[in-house]
Design a protein around this motif. Structure first.
Motif, short mmCIF file in Angstrom:
data_model
loop_
_atom_site.label_atom_id
_atom_site.label_comp_id
_atom_site.label_asym_id
_atom_site.label_seq_id
_atom_site.Cartn_x
_atom_site.Cartn_y
_atom_site.Cartn_z
N ILE A 7 -1.96 10.45 3.90
CA ILE A 7 -0.82 9.57 4.14
C ILE A 7 -0.32 8.95 2.84
O ILE A 7 0.88 8.88 2.58
CB ILE A 7 -1.21 8.48 5.17
N ILE A 8 -1.25 8.51 2.01
CA ILE A 8 -0.87 7.94 0.71
C ILE A 8 -0.14 8.97 -0.14
O ILE A 8 0.89 8.68 -0.75
CB ILE A 8 -2.13 7.40 -0.01
N ILE A 9 -0.65 10.18 -0.16
CA ILE A 9 -0.02 11.24 -0.96
C ILE A 9 1.38 11.55 -0.44
O ILE A 9 2.33 11.71 -1.21
CB ILE A 9 -0.91 12.50 -0.96
N ILE A 10 1.52 11.62 0.88
CA ILE A 10 2.84 11.92 1.45
C ILE A 10 3.83 10.80 1.15
O ILE A 10 4.97 11.05 0.75
CB ILE A 10 2.71 12.18 2.97
N LEU A 11 3.40 9.55 1.32
CA LEU A 11 4.29 8.42 1.03
C LEU A 11 4.70 8.40 -0.44
O LEU A 11 5.87 8.19 -0.77
CB LEU A 11 3.62 7.10 1.41
N LEU A 12 3.75 8.64 -1.32
CA LEU A 12 4.07 8.67 -2.75
C LEU A 12 4.99 9.83 -3.09
O LEU A 12 5.93 9.68 -3.88
CB LEU A 12 2.79 8.79 -3.58
N SER A 13 4.75 10.98 -2.50
CA SER A 13 5.58 12.15 -2.79
C SER A 13 7.02 11.94 -2.31
O SER A 13 7.97 12.24 -3.04
CB SER A 13 5.00 13.40 -2.13
N VAL A 14 7.17 11.44 -1.10
CA VAL A 14 8.52 11.21 -0.58
C VAL A 14 9.21 10.11 -1.38
O VAL A 14 10.40 10.20 -1.70
CB VAL A 14 8.46 10.88 0.93
N VAL A 47 11.31 2.65 -3.35
CA VAL A 47 10.46 1.48 -3.62
C VAL A 47 9.66 1.12 -2.38
O VAL A 47 8.47 0.81 -2.46
CB VAL A 47 11.32 0.30 -4.11
N ILE A 48 10.30 1.18 -1.21
CA ILE A 48 9.58 0.83 0.01
C ILE A 48 8.45 1.82 0.28
O ILE A 48 7.32 1.43 0.62
CB ILE A 48 10.57 0.77 1.20
N LEU A 49 8.70 3.10 0.09
CA LEU A 49 7.65 4.09 0.34
C LEU A 49 6.50 3.98 -0.66
O LEU A 49 5.33 4.07 -0.30
CB LEU A 49 8.25 5.49 0.30
N ILE A 50 6.83 3.76 -1.92
CA ILE A 50 5.78 3.64 -2.94
C ILE A 50 4.97 2.35 -2.72
O ILE A 50 3.74 2.36 -2.82
CB ILE A 50 6.39 3.72 -4.35
N MET A 51 5.64 1.26 -2.38
CA MET A 51 4.92 0.02 -2.11
C MET A 51 4.06 0.15 -0.85
O MET A 51 2.95 -0.38 -0.79
CB MET A 51 5.91 -1.14 -1.94
N TYR A 57 -3.24 2.14 0.26
CA TYR A 57 -4.35 2.47 -0.63
C TYR A 57 -5.32 1.30 -0.77
O TYR A 57 -6.54 1.46 -0.60
CB TYR A 57 -3.82 2.88 -2.01
N PHE A 58 -4.78 0.13 -1.09
CA PHE A 58 -5.66 -1.02 -1.28
C PHE A 58 -6.29 -1.47 0.02
O PHE A 58 -7.41 -1.96 0.05
CB PHE A 58 -4.91 -2.18 -1.94
N LEU A 59 -5.59 -1.31 1.13
CA LEU A 59 -6.12 -1.75 2.41
C LEU A 59 -7.29 -0.87 2.86
O LEU A 59 -8.34 -1.37 3.27
CB LEU A 59 -5.02 -1.74 3.48
N TYR A 60 -7.16 0.44 2.75
CA TYR A 60 -8.19 1.32 3.29
C TYR A 60 -9.22 1.75 2.25
O TYR A 60 -10.36 2.04 2.60
CB TYR A 60 -7.54 2.55 3.93
#
Length: 122
Positions: A7-14, A47-51, A57-60
């Motif tokens: 999920i983190i990778i997909i959010l960062l990529s998009v 910005v919203i997706l990267i944040m 990331y920090f939560l999990y």
């Protein structure tokens, strides 16, 4: 690799894709109005997706709830579209021309009406 990492990778990529699209739109689009459209929407989404990916990331991964990231998302979500709107209205009011490729000027009747009767709009 866990589902959270995917999920983190997909959010960062998009988010990176949207950011790259905003940069390309800023360079390639012909006038200030279309450039504002590209940067306002794509930069906000990126910005919203990267944040969001940073928050996840920090939560999990570290069990840290960082509320400042959520406030950053909210602030960007609320302010960037308003800023783009105000910049484009200001550009229109001072007479910055639209691209010759533009086919429709939706603001012209509104501002013509405003100029004809300024007391109505105050």
């Amino acid at each position: 690799m866990t589902a959270t990492e995917w999920i983190i990778i997909i959010l960062l990529s998009v988010g990176t894709f949207f950011s790259l699209s905003a940069g390309i739109g800023l360079i390639r689009f012909p006038d200030v109005y279309s450039r504002l459209h590209a940067t306002g929407k794509n930069a906000t989404a990126s910005v919203i997706l990267i944040m969001t990916s940073t928050f996840v990331y920090f939560l999990y991964e570290h069990n840290l709830f960082i509320g400042k990231l959520l406030l950053t998302i909210l602030f960007v979500f609320l302010t960037t579209p308003v800023a783009a709107l105000l910049i484009s209205r200001s550009a229109y009011r001072i007479g910055i021309p639209m691209s010759k490729k533009s086919v429709r000027d939706e603001m012209k009747p509104y501002y013509d009406n405003e100029k004809a009767s300024p007391a109505k709009n105050e």
